[in-house]
Design a protein around this motif. Structure first.
Motif, mmCIF file in Angstrom:
data_model
loop_
_atom_site.group_PDB
_atom_site.id
_atom_site.type_symbol
_atom_site.label_atom_id
_atom_site.label_comp_id
_atom_site.label_asym_id
_atom_site.label_seq_id
_atom_site.Cartn_x
_atom_site.Cartn_y
_atom_site.Cartn_z
ATOM 1 N N ALA A 193 16.128 17.184 1.642
ATOM 2 C CA ALA A 193 16.485 15.850 1.113
ATOM 3 C C ALA A 193 15.219 15.034 0.908
ATOM 4 C CB ALA A 193 17.429 15.129 2.067
ATOM 5 N N ILE A 194 15.172 14.270 -0.177
ATOM 6 C CA ILE A 194 14.047 13.389 -0.469
ATOM 7 C C ILE A 194 14.543 11.943 -0.414
ATOM 8 C CG2 ILE A 194 14.457 13.653 -2.955
ATOM 9 C CD1 ILE A 194 11.433 13.203 -3.365
ATOM 10 N N ARG A 195 13.772 11.101 0.259
ATOM 11 C CA ARG A 195 14.180 9.696 0.426
ATOM 12 C C ARG A 195 12.986 8.769 0.213
ATOM 13 N NH1 ARG A 195 18.329 8.201 3.717
ATOM 14 N NH2 ARG A 195 17.654 6.119 3.088
ATOM 15 N N LYS A 196 13.306 7.557 -0.266
ATOM 16 C CA LYS A 196 12.323 6.482 -0.366
ATOM 17 C C LYS A 196 12.732 5.400 0.636
ATOM 18 C CE LYS A 196 10.451 2.956 -3.498
ATOM 19 N NZ LYS A 196 10.532 2.370 -4.853
ATOM 20 N N ILE A 197 11.813 5.111 1.573
ATOM 21 C CA ILE A 197 12.077 4.113 2.610
ATOM 22 C C ILE A 197 11.326 2.836 2.228
ATOM 23 C CG2 ILE A 197 12.070 3.630 5.074
ATOM 24 C CD1 ILE A 197 13.656 6.106 4.282
ATOM 25 N N ASN A 242 3.478 -6.595 2.645
ATOM 26 C CA ASN A 242 2.091 -6.138 2.638
ATOM 27 C C ASN A 242 1.975 -4.645 2.968
ATOM 28 O OD1 ASN A 242 1.053 -8.719 2.048
ATOM 29 N ND2 ASN A 242 1.150 -9.297 4.227
ATOM 30 N N ASP A 243 3.070 -4.049 3.419
ATOM 31 C CA ASP A 243 3.049 -2.618 3.756
ATOM 32 C C ASP A 243 3.551 -1.799 2.576
ATOM 33 O OD1 ASP A 243 2.165 -3.223 6.298
ATOM 34 O OD2 ASP A 243 4.198 -3.288 7.151
ATOM 35 N N PRO A 244 3.046 -0.579 2.438
ATOM 36 C CA PRO A 244 3.501 0.270 1.322
ATOM 37 C C PRO A 244 4.861 0.901 1.645
ATOM 38 C CG PRO A 244 1.876 1.444 2.640
ATOM 39 C CD PRO A 244 1.954 0.051 3.228
ATOM 40 N N ASP A 245 5.572 1.252 0.586
ATOM 41 C CA ASP A 245 6.803 2.008 0.775
ATOM 42 C C ASP A 245 6.460 3.419 1.275
ATOM 43 O OD1 ASP A 245 8.228 -0.169 -0.150
ATOM 44 O OD2 ASP A 245 8.293 0.584 -2.227
ATOM 45 N N THR A 294 1.381 5.382 -0.144
ATOM 46 C CA THR A 294 0.359 5.193 -1.176
ATOM 47 C C THR A 294 -0.424 3.912 -0.910
ATOM 48 O OG1 THR A 294 1.807 6.289 -2.776
ATOM 49 C CG2 THR A 294 -0.042 5.034 -3.656
ATOM 50 N N LEU A 295 -1.734 4.068 -0.844
ATOM 51 C CA LEU A 295 -2.632 2.919 -0.682
ATOM 52 C C LEU A 295 -3.349 2.687 -2.002
ATOM 53 C CD1 LEU A 295 -4.164 3.718 2.828
ATOM 54 C CD2 LEU A 295 -2.115 2.399 2.295
ATOM 55 N N VAL A 296 -3.363 1.389 -2.442
ATOM 56 C CA VAL A 296 -3.976 1.042 -3.731
ATOM 57 C C VAL A 296 -5.129 0.080 -3.462
ATOM 58 C CG1 VAL A 296 -3.612 0.071 -6.015
ATOM 59 C CG2 VAL A 296 -1.761 1.343 -4.885
ATOM 60 N N PRO A 350 0.608 9.596 -16.505
ATOM 61 C CA PRO A 350 0.865 8.245 -15.976
ATOM 62 C C PRO A 350 1.166 8.297 -14.474
ATOM 63 C CG PRO A 350 2.083 8.610 -18.001
ATOM 64 C CD PRO A 350 1.510 9.927 -17.624
ATOM 65 N N ILE A 351 0.753 7.256 -13.786
ATOM 66 C CA ILE A 351 0.948 7.202 -12.336
ATOM 67 C C ILE A 351 2.416 6.908 -12.051
ATOM 68 C CG2 ILE A 351 0.280 6.039 -10.211
ATOM 69 C CD1 ILE A 351 -2.363 5.315 -11.557
ATOM 70 N N LEU A 352 2.969 7.666 -11.111
ATOM 71 C CA LEU A 352 4.366 7.496 -10.723
ATOM 72 C C LEU A 352 4.414 6.916 -9.309
ATOM 73 C CD1 LEU A 352 7.329 8.037 -11.574
ATOM 74 C CD2 LEU A 352 7.133 10.270 -10.417
ATOM 75 N N PHE A 353 4.675 5.636 -9.228
ATOM 76 C CA PHE A 353 4.719 4.991 -7.910
ATOM 77 C C PHE A 353 6.093 5.168 -7.270
ATOM 78 C CE2 PHE A 353 1.122 2.785 -9.792
ATOM 79 C CZ PHE A 353 0.209 2.834 -8.753
#
Length: 597
Positions: free
Chosen positions: A484-488, A494-497, A530-532, A594-597
């Motif tokens: 399973a893939i999840r986005k939290i 100020n914190d990244p996903d 991901t850190l930008v 292209p970048i996929l965020f």
């Protein structure tokens, strides 16, 4: 096994007309090689020959192999109650029945066929019309006696004298027996006649009996002697006194010859004992040399058989096991390098769904379990490796660090592994997408032999079954897991996903465990952030401005019986290689896109 019952060595298993054991057939598992392992084969026992076919239906195409049982050695396995081995010279068949009872029936049937072959059985004697005569037996005994006493001519002469004395003695015994029989008949007749005469004359004539036993009658002395005694000399002309003297002389000669033979044998006993001791010592040395040669030959010729692979009774020690595994992994690496240099990757259109799909909780039957696993990884997998967790740093290569915590249960290595890494130019979404997407799995995963999606639960959850390439002498492994893939979403702006892929073992009716592979259990997570870094001026964000922080955790129960030292060494070697190979693949796939965020 087939429905046909197997022979147990009884009379019912012998054909009454030919006297031969009946033909038998059934299914046995036969060890093929270290790649395919045990395979079911149709085995036929007929005419002292054991043959096997791929299946019962393919008998008409001819057998795939056969063994003559005349000189076969059948060895039941010491530990495996269902297995038995049949060896003829340097050829060995490893066979397994479905249970100990069928193994016993097969062994007894094979032994019966083996016993009925050649000239060593009652059936074979009837079949070939061979009979042992007394003459041939006596000739063999005479030849043996003669060869045994080549140096003892005097003893042989005395034995010949014993034969002569025996013949004489037998004739004398026959003569004396006839004499005794005649005497007994005469005495019996004489007593009968005398009793009869006395009964007839008792009432008419008074009689007087003389002291010498003669009967006198008072009838003017007309009958002076009624029953004169029989004379020994008149009985077939046998001289009893002479025969007795001769008999005594013969027995005395036999006793004298026996005493002489005993003296000769006592004198030669020491010489015979020395020769016997030398022969026994020579035989002992030959047997020891034979056993040593057979052990070395079996160890060399059959290396790669079922006793030389991973298992509870493996004959390979840990050092040999490790060397074999390491050599096999090196070969796989070389093959993979050649394939990578020759392979031209086919461009694939990766259809990436929007991130909102990955952030929702599914409604399938495993949704609650998935959510529980995600929360556990977010809570514990991202914790620092310090403190009382006993994490040990085992590898450090640039930005990548691999930690291990040693855990064993019932002798099985369950060491949790944790790796941290930083990769430039890619995002957490991209890393997790390529790690989860089954369409590109074979592009970067080199340890998998084959895999398939057993069930698609939702847009972000699938159940996958995969088998891994075998590394001899270890058994082949397979895995059935839910991926399973999840986005939290971050709670602080100020914190990244956080992107996360979790793979954990499940059960499914369409992918049940088999005897061909050892089923491993896994609980794996790929966690990415991901850190930008802000670009200079008004420039747009490029891949030079992004950095992906990866935390990879793996809890694997490999099952089986592989040595702990080997499992730890393989994990230490393979996990860093896997992580570097995968991240390099992601960088290659996303370059210029292209970048996929």
């Amino acid at each position: 096994m087939s429905e046909k019952s197997l022979s147990s060595g009884s009379d019912e298993d012998v054909d009454p007309e030919s006297g031969q054991p009946v033909e038998l057939g059934g299914v046995l598992s036969k060890w093929t090689n270290y790649i395919h392992g045990w395979q079911d084969r149709w085995v036929v026992l007929k005419n002292n020959t054991l043959s096997y076919y791929k299946s019962e239906d393919e008998r008409e195409y001819g057998c795939r192999g056969s063994l003559c049982l005349s000189k076969a050695v059948i060895t039941p396995h010491e530990f495996d109650e269902c297995r038995f081995d049949i060896s003829v010279n340097d050829s060995v068949w490893y066979l397994r029945a479905e249970d100990p009872e069928h193994r016993l029936q097969w062994i007894e049937s094979i032994e019966l066929h083996k016993a009925e072959s050649g000239y060593g059985s009652e059936t074979s004697l009837r079949r070939h019309g061979s009979m042992l005569s007394l003459t041939s037996a006596a000739s063999a005994l005479s030849a043996t006696s003669t060869s045994s006493f080549k140096k003892g001519h005097r003893l042989r002469e005395k034995l010949a004298e014993m034969e002569t004395f025996r013949d004489i003695l037998c004739r004398q015994v026959d003569t004396l027996q006839k004499y005794f029989d005649t005497c007994a008949d005469v005495v019996s007749k004489d007593e009968f006649q005398r009793d009869k005469v006395l009964e007839e004359d008792e009432d008419e004539f008074p009689t007087t009996t003389r002291p010498n036993g003669e009967c006198n009658h008072n009838n003017h002395g007309s009958k002076e002697k009624l029953c004169p005694p029989a004379s020994p000399k008149c009985m077939n002309g046998v001289d009893f006194k002479g025969e007795a003297i001769t008999f005594k002389a013969t027995t005395a000669g036999i006793l004298s010859t026996l005493s002489h033979c005993i003296e000769l044998m006592v004198k030669q006993e020491d010489s015979w004992q020395k020769r016997l001791d030398k022969e026994l010592d020579k035989r002992r040395r030959v047997e020891d040399a034979y056993k040593s040669a057979m052990y070395e030959m079996k160890k060399k010729s059959h290396y790669g058989g079922p006793d030389y692979e991973e298992g509870p009774n493996s004959l390979i020690n840990e050092d040999e096991f490790f060397d074999a595994v390491e050599a096999a992994l090196d070969r796989q690496d070389k093959i993979e390098e050649q394939c990578q240099s020759e392979k031209v990757r086919i461009p694939r259109r990766a259809l990436v769904p929007p991130g909102d799909i990955y952030s929702t909780i599914g409604t399938h039957r495993f949704a609650t379990k998935v959510e529980e696993m995600v929360q556990n990884h977010m809570t514990y997998s991202l914790q620092d490796v310090g403190g009382d967790a006993n994490w040990q740093l085992v590898i450090e290569e640039g930005e990548m660090k691999v930690y291990r915590r040693e855990v064993e249960e019932n002798g099985i290595v369950l060491d949790p592994l944790k790796a941290t890494h930083s990769v430039k130019g890619v995002t957490g979404h991209e890393v997790c997408h390529y790690f989860w997407d089954t369409a590109v799995r074979m592009d970067w995963e080199t340890t998998i032999e084959n895999f398939n999606v057993v069930e698609t639960l939702s847009d972000n959850a699938v159940i996958v079954y995969q088998t891994h390439k075998r590394v001899w002498p270890a058994s082949q492994r397979d895995v059935l897991y839910l991926s399973a893939i999840r986005k939290i979403l971050a709670t602080n702006e100020n914190d990244p996903d956080t992107w996360l892929v979790c793979n954990f073992s499940v059960d499914h009716d369409n992918a049940l465990p088999t005897n061909r592979c050892v089923r491993a259990k896994i609980n794996v997570a790929m966690i990415c952030q991901t850190l930008v870094s802000p670009p200079e001026g008004d420039k747009e964000i490029s891949r030079d401005n992004i950095l992906c922080k990866i935390t990879y955790v793996a809890n694997v129960n490999p099952g089986g019986w592989a040595p702990a030292s080997v499992l730890r060494a393989v994990a230490k070697r393979e996990y860093p290689k896997f992580l570097k190979r995968f991240t390099s693949y992601v960088q290659e796939k996303t370059a210029g896109k292209p970048i996929l965020f």
